[in-house]
Structure formats: structure tokens, C-alpha cells
Design an enzyme around this catalytic site. Structure first.
Site, PDB file in Angstrom:
ATOM      1  N   SER A  29       0.814  -1.207   0.000  1.00 24.35           N
ATOM      2  CA  SER A  29       0.000   0.000   0.000  1.00 24.35           C
ATOM      3  C   SER A  29       0.853   1.265   0.000  1.00 24.35           C
ATOM      4  O   SER A  29       1.896   1.323   0.643  1.00 24.35           O
ATOM      5  CB  SER A  29      -0.909   0.000   1.236  1.00 24.35           C
ATOM      6  OG  SER A  29      -1.813   1.080   1.198  1.00 24.35           O
TER       7      SER A  29
ATOM      8  N   GLY B  89      -1.896  -0.630  -4.485  1.00 25.35           N
ATOM      9  CA  GLY B  89      -0.666   0.061  -4.115  1.00 25.35           C
ATOM     10  C   GLY B  89      -0.528   1.447  -4.691  1.00 25.35           C
ATOM     11  O   GLY B  89       0.390   2.189  -4.310  1.00 25.35           O
TER      12      GLY B  89
ATOM     13  N   GLU C  25      -6.308  -3.506  -8.748  1.00 25.26           N
ATOM     14  CA  GLU C  25      -7.188  -3.422  -7.589  1.00 25.26           C
ATOM     15  C   GLU C  25      -6.930  -2.132  -6.804  1.00 25.26           C
ATOM     16  O   GLU C  25      -6.555  -2.167  -5.628  1.00 25.26           O
ATOM     17  CB  GLU C  25      -6.969  -4.628  -6.672  1.00 25.26           C
ATOM     18  CG  GLU C  25      -7.139  -5.975  -7.339  1.00 25.26           C
ATOM     19  CD  GLU C  25      -6.641  -7.116  -6.466  1.00 25.26           C
ATOM     20  OE1 GLU C  25      -6.354  -6.880  -5.269  1.00 25.26           O
ATOM     21  OE2 GLU C  25      -6.521  -8.240  -6.984  1.00 25.26           O
ATOM     22  N   PRO C  26      -7.130  -0.961  -7.402  1.00 22.74           N
ATOM     23  CA  PRO C  26      -6.875   0.285  -6.670  1.00 22.74           C
ATOM     24  C   PRO C  26      -7.882   0.496  -5.548  1.00 22.74           C
ATOM     25  O   PRO C  26      -9.057   0.142  -5.661  1.00 22.74           O
ATOM     26  CB  PRO C  26      -7.034   1.357  -7.747  1.00 22.74           C
ATOM     27  CG  PRO C  26      -7.988   0.752  -8.731  1.00 22.74           C
ATOM     28  CD  PRO C  26      -7.634  -0.712  -8.760  1.00 22.74           C
ATOM     29  N   GLY C  27      -7.412   1.073  -4.466  1.00 26.88           N
ATOM     30  CA  GLY C  27      -8.283   1.455  -3.369  1.00 26.88           C
ATOM     31  C   GLY C  27      -7.992   2.882  -2.971  1.00 26.88           C
ATOM     32  O   GLY C  27      -8.742   3.802  -3.264  1.00 26.88           O
TER      33      GLY C  27
ATOM     34  N   CYS D 155     -11.525   7.791  26.772  1.00 24.40           N
ATOM     35  CA  CYS D 155     -10.845   7.967  28.060  1.00 24.40           C
ATOM     36  C   CYS D 155      -9.483   7.290  28.081  1.00 24.40           C
ATOM     37  O   CYS D 155      -8.811   7.267  29.116  1.00 24.40           O
ATOM     38  CB  CYS D 155     -11.717   7.437  29.196  1.00 24.40           C
ATOM     39  SG  CYS D 155     -12.080   5.668  29.091  1.00 24.40           S
ATOM     40  N   ASP D 156      -9.069   6.721  26.942  1.00 25.21           N
ATOM     41  CA  ASP D 156      -7.780   6.034  26.833  1.00 25.21           C
ATOM     42  C   ASP D 156      -6.672   7.059  26.595  1.00 25.21           C
ATOM     43  O   ASP D 156      -6.742   7.861  25.664  1.00 25.21           O
ATOM     44  CB  ASP D 156      -7.844   5.043  25.678  1.00 25.21           C
ATOM     45  CG  ASP D 156      -6.647   4.115  25.616  1.00 25.21           C
ATOM     46  OD1 ASP D 156      -5.635   4.408  26.280  1.00 25.21           O
ATOM     47  OD2 ASP D 156      -6.726   3.096  24.916  1.00 25.21           O
TER      48      ASP D 156
ATOM     49  N   TYR E 265      -9.250   4.062   4.192  1.00 27.21           N
ATOM     50  CA  TYR E 265      -8.965   3.468   5.504  1.00 27.21           C
ATOM     51  C   TYR E 265      -9.323   4.433   6.634  1.00 27.21           C
ATOM     52  O   TYR E 265      -8.496   4.776   7.461  1.00 27.21           O
ATOM     53  CB  TYR E 265      -7.504   3.030   5.581  1.00 27.21           C
ATOM     54  CG  TYR E 265      -7.175   2.056   4.482  1.00 27.21           C
ATOM     55  CD1 TYR E 265      -7.619   0.739   4.541  1.00 27.21           C
ATOM     56  CD2 TYR E 265      -6.466   2.460   3.350  1.00 27.21           C
ATOM     57  CE1 TYR E 265      -7.356  -0.151   3.504  1.00 27.21           C
ATOM     58  CE2 TYR E 265      -6.203   1.571   2.318  1.00 27.21           C
ATOM     59  CZ  TYR E 265      -6.643   0.269   2.409  1.00 27.21           C
ATOM     60  OH  TYR E 265      -6.389  -0.613   1.391  1.00 27.21           O
TER      61      TYR E 265
END
Length: 380
Positions: A182, A216, A251-253, A322-323, A352
Site C-alpha cells: 500500500s 498500491g 485493484e486500486p483502493g 478515556c484512553d 482506511y
């Protein structure tokens, strides 16, 4: 889920006055990016659904002409099949459960499956049969991609040769695939991987339905990257130089959708140079933390003032949970007069983002709006 349409992102702030994070979709940008791939890539374009599975995004890509989809799970296949009955799904996750395989085949009629190990081929043939296309995924040479996917998936060349031969011997149709990783900044990585994959095909000596160069293709987050056409030309030239006769798939994303969405988050507290906002590493902004991305940002104030006047300075951003881990490793340049109640637009976050949010601590972005045109800071 609320479906709302606006003329601009500023109108979103004025009309909604949201105290919750808003995911903003720019359909015009998504359609333009899809058309650039469809017109520029020398083959068939599959959208990688995992990158952003939101229906608003999927519909925009479909309107632009995308009809092939790289799916990694049964829920993705189900969603796409229900939204668009005339499309083609490819089950491209190299590891699949028997139940998912059975439903993919019997319910949705999936005919294309990726494998990278003999045990997966055994499982696939046992559950689905042999009237399918088996796409063997081969590992790729090391390159400068942000995420090295070959560290998890992909058969070594000798094993890939054996898999192709075995799939063909069992009566399956065969294809070859790879993924350079990626956010790949180097077009020559595709030529290097095509060379490896083509040698695997030559050694296997079996007919190939198609040659899948994977994803990628990068998005622009500020660091210099080559134009998209440079990748298309490198792939086109490699196909010619290597005398590859099979049709090409891709397969582009990220490169399809990154520019097409923004996240609008509100400042809920300021402590000096620390800003507490209502989205963070467990929400739609998670990849900023995971890979140190620096998407463009701008501050927005509701009303006539609109643009803040202060000089830019670095701020540390905390998310809403609260983390104590919910804080970004990178700082963002924002006006020094930013205050509680102002908003921050994070642009180029179509990839993403909304698909990776967790809902931890009860914080979840479920307001999605569509805005005409493009973000003023997207650079598109």
C-alpha cells in the site's frame, strides 16, 4: 444512517452545527478519480472495497463505471451484490473460511478466488469445486511501499509455480496476482513484480485468464509522488516488454477514494497547545496514527468569521475516548486562535477511515453527508 446533501462543507457547519464528527463524501471527486482509472489503466479496474465500504462511496464509483470489485469477506460480497446486481465480485482474500466459501459460491455465484498455499487450494476445491478461476498470489520484491503486504500474503515463486500447475491439473482456470504494497511511491515496483509473476507463469506453463497487478497506487498526503499516469505507463510498457498476452487487472483502493472524503471534527477543549477533539485513533482518523500520515487540515469557525486569523502553530491532538493512548504522534499546524467549538477539516481521508473505526467507548461516526465539488484544501 442519515443521508444529507450540501453545496459546501461550510454549509455543513452552518446548517448542522454539529457537536459530533461528520464524514464528508465528495461524489464529484470520486467519480472523476474512477474515470481517470477506467480511462488510463490498460485493463480492468477492480475497486478494493476494504479501503472504504461506505454505500455513498460505492454508488459514486458505480456511477462512474466501476463494475468489478475486489472483495475480502462474505459481508463485502453481500453488500456489493445487494447494491448492484450487475457487478462482478472477486474473493481476493488468500485465507477464507469454509462457511464463507460455501455461501460465496452457492448464494452469490462467485467464480474467482485467490490462494497462496496448497492447503487453501485443497479447501477451495473441496468446498467450491473446480469450475472456478484460481488466482495464485505471488510474493513481491521488497520496495519502498508504506505497508509491505508480502510480509503476510503471497507464495514464493517456486511455490506459486506449483500452485498454478496443481490448480490447472485439478480442472480450474488459472490467473496470477501480486500486490506491491500500500502507498507505493515508485512506479518501477510494478515492473519488478510483473517480471517475477511473468516468470512464474512461464515456468508453470499453464494458460492464464488474467494478470492482476493488485493495488498500491498512492494518494497525495504531502510527500512527492509520481502522477498516476506514470504508473499506468510503467505497467503498459512492462506488459509490452515482457510480452504478457493475458488481460491486465488492477485493484486500486487508496488512489481511487482518498481525495474524495474529509472528516469534520470539533474542538471540545483546549489546554494550551493541546486540543481535545471528538474523533481520534479509534475512529475515522485511525490511519493518521498507524502510519504517521499528515493529511491537509483547516480550521473552520461557524458564522461570518469562518476563517480563523491566528498564525499557524503546531498542536497536539487528543481523541475523545478515556484512553490515554488516544493521541496522535504527529502534530498539526492550526491557527493559534482556535478554540472550543471550532471545527477541523481533515482532508484526503477517503481511504482506511470510516471503514476502520471501532466504536470504542461509545464514540462512533454515523453522520455521513455528501457535498458538491471538492474540498478547498484537497488539492484535487
Amino acid at each position: 444512517m442519515r443521508e444529507l446533501r450540501f453545496a459546501s462543507l461550510d454549509e455543513v457547519v452552518d446548517r448542522l452545527n454539529p457537536s459530533y464528527p461528520v464524514f464528508v463524501v465528495f461524489p464529484d471527486v470520486l467519480e472523476a478519480r474512477a474515470k481517470a482509472f477506467l480511462e488510463g489503466f490498460p485493463g480492468t479496474v477492480l475497486y478494493a472495497v476494504k479501503c472504504n465500504p461506505d454505500p455513498h462511496v460505492l454508488r459514486a464509483l458505480y456511477r462512474a463505471g466501476i463494475r468489478h470489485f475486489d472483495t475480502a469477506s462474505l459481508p463485502e460480497i453481500a453488500k456489493l451484490s445487494e447494491l448492484f446486481p450487475d457487478i462482478h465480485c472477486y474473493f481476493n482474500h488468500p485465507v477464507k473460511s469454509r462457511g464463507a466459501l460455501e455461501s460465496a459460491s452457492d448464494v452469490y455465484g462467485i467464480e474467482h478466488y485467490v490462494v497462496d498455499h496448497i492447503n487453501e487450494l485443497d479447501k477451495l476445491v473441496e468446498v467450491v469445486g473446480t469450475d472456478i478461476t484460481v488466482e495464485v498470489r505471488v510474493t513481491t520484491p521488497k520496495n519502498t511501499s508504506v505497508y509491505n503486504l508480502s510480509s503476510k500474503f503471497g507464495a514464493q515463486p517456486d511455490a506459486a509455480v506449483a500452485l498454478l500447475k496443481e490448480a490447472r491439473a485439478r480442472g480450474c482456470r488459472t490467473a496470477i496476482a501480486f500486490h506491491v504494497g500500500s502507498q507505493c511511491p515508485d512506479p518501477s515496483a510494478y515492473r519488478a513484480s510483473m517480471t517475477v509473476a511473468n516468470d512464474v507463469v512461464r515456468r508453470a506453463g499453464v494458460p492464464i485468464e488474467y494478470f492482476d497487478v493488485g493495488g498500491g497506487f498512492p494518494a497525495d498526503y504531502g510527500d512527492p509522488i509520481p502522477p498516476l499516469d506514470a504508473y499506468f505507463e510503467e505497467i503498459r510498457a512492462a506488459k509490452r516488454d515482457l510480452a504478457i498476452e493475458a488481460p491486465l487487472f488492477a485493484e486500486p483502493g487508496r488512489a481511487l477514494v482518498a481525495d474524495g472524503c474529509s472528516v469534520l471534527a470539533q474542538v471540545q477543549l483546549r489546554k494550551g497547545d493541546d486540543l481535545y477533539i471528538n474523533d481520534g485513533i479509534y475512529g475515522t482518523l485511525s490511519e493518521i496514527h498507524l502510519s504517521d500520515l499528515r493529511p491537509p487540515v483547516r480550521a473552520i469557525r461557524r458564522g461570518k468569521t469562518r476563517e480563523l486569523a491566528g498564525a499557524l502553530k503546531p498542536f497536539r491532538l487528543f481523541g475523545p475516548t478515556c484512553d490515554s493512548l488516544d493521541v496522535f504522534k504527529v502534530k498539526f499546524e492550526l491557527p493559534d486562535d482556535i478554540a472550543e467549538g471550532d471545527w477541523i477539516e481533515f482532508a484526503r481521508l477517503g481511504a482506511y477511515s470510516i471503514g476502520m473505526q471501532s466504536g470504542f467507548n461509545g464514540f462512533f461516526t454515523d453522520t455521513i453527508v455528501q457535498v458538491s465539488g471538492a474540498s478547498p484544501i484537497s488539492g484535487f
